[in-house]
Design a protein around this motif. Structure first.
Motif, mmCIF file in Angstrom:
data_model
loop_
_atom_site.group_PDB
_atom_site.id
_atom_site.type_symbol
_atom_site.label_atom_id
_atom_site.label_comp_id
_atom_site.label_asym_id
_atom_site.label_seq_id
_atom_site.Cartn_x
_atom_site.Cartn_y
_atom_site.Cartn_z
ATOM 1 N N LEU A 140 5.742 -2.008 -2.287
ATOM 2 C CA LEU A 140 5.512 -3.196 -3.109
ATOM 3 C C LEU A 140 4.742 -2.849 -4.382
ATOM 4 O O LEU A 140 5.039 -3.382 -5.457
ATOM 5 C CB LEU A 140 4.766 -4.259 -2.305
ATOM 6 C CG LEU A 140 5.581 -4.937 -1.208
ATOM 7 C CD1 LEU A 140 4.686 -5.832 -0.362
ATOM 8 C CD2 LEU A 140 6.711 -5.744 -1.814
ATOM 9 N N ALA A 141 3.766 -1.959 -4.274
ATOM 10 C CA ALA A 141 3.003 -1.546 -5.452
ATOM 11 C C ALA A 141 3.898 -0.801 -6.438
ATOM 12 O O ALA A 141 3.821 -1.009 -7.649
ATOM 13 C CB ALA A 141 1.825 -0.666 -5.033
ATOM 14 N N GLU A 150 3.210 -1.554 1.750
ATOM 15 C CA GLU A 150 2.279 -1.812 0.647
ATOM 16 C C GLU A 150 2.536 -0.852 -0.511
ATOM 17 O O GLU A 150 2.510 -1.253 -1.677
ATOM 18 C CB GLU A 150 0.842 -1.698 1.134
ATOM 19 C CG GLU A 150 0.435 -2.846 2.035
ATOM 20 C CD GLU A 150 -0.930 -2.659 2.657
ATOM 21 O OE1 GLU A 150 -1.604 -1.642 2.359
ATOM 22 O OE2 GLU A 150 -1.329 -3.526 3.451
ATOM 23 N N ARG A 151 2.798 0.422 -0.216
ATOM 24 C CA ARG A 151 3.108 1.388 -1.277
ATOM 25 C C ARG A 151 4.398 1.007 -1.993
ATOM 26 O O ARG A 151 4.482 1.089 -3.222
ATOM 27 C CB ARG A 151 3.236 2.798 -0.692
ATOM 28 C CG ARG A 151 1.931 3.452 -0.348
ATOM 29 C CD ARG A 151 2.084 4.951 -0.065
ATOM 30 N NE ARG A 151 3.142 5.255 0.896
ATOM 31 C CZ ARG A 151 2.981 5.316 2.215
ATOM 32 N NH1 ARG A 151 1.806 5.083 2.747
ATOM 33 N NH2 ARG A 151 4.004 5.617 3.003
ATOM 34 N N GLN A 174 3.049 -0.753 7.752
ATOM 35 C CA GLN A 174 2.385 -1.627 6.798
ATOM 36 C C GLN A 174 1.934 -0.853 5.559
ATOM 37 O O GLN A 174 2.066 -1.335 4.434
ATOM 38 C CB GLN A 174 1.188 -2.321 7.440
ATOM 39 C CG GLN A 174 1.575 -3.410 8.400
ATOM 40 C CD GLN A 174 0.375 -4.027 9.101
ATOM 41 O OE1 GLN A 174 -0.710 -3.453 9.115
ATOM 42 N NE2 GLN A 174 0.592 -5.187 9.695
ATOM 43 N N ALA A 175 1.417 0.344 5.756
ATOM 44 C CA ALA A 175 0.975 1.164 4.625
ATOM 45 C C ALA A 175 2.167 1.531 3.741
ATOM 46 O O ALA A 175 2.077 1.484 2.512
ATOM 47 C CB ALA A 175 0.273 2.419 5.124
#
Length: 60
Positions: A18-19, A15-16, A11-12
């Motif tokens: 996507l950012a 998220e990275r 998940q981390a």
């Protein structure tokens, strides 16, 4: 490593990613493309995976 730890790590990373994608999209210059001449009306039919012209449907 437990399944819960693997899920949090995944998940981390997601998220990275996507950012990073959002940042690249914000930095990208808009495309300067001319409008299509003689194109189809309405939404882009290739978005839905098929194309219809004069009653004949092509699926690709």
């Amino acid at each position: 490593m437990s399944d819960d730890e693997k899920q949090k790590k995944l998940q981390a990373a997601a998220e990275r990613a996507l950012a990073e994608a959002a940042a690249r999209k914000a930095e990208a210059a808009p495309l300067d493309l001319p409008s299509e001449l003689g194109g189809r009306d309405g939404p882009e039919p290739t978005r839905f995976g098929d194309w219809e012209k004069k009653g004949i449907v092509s699926d690709f």
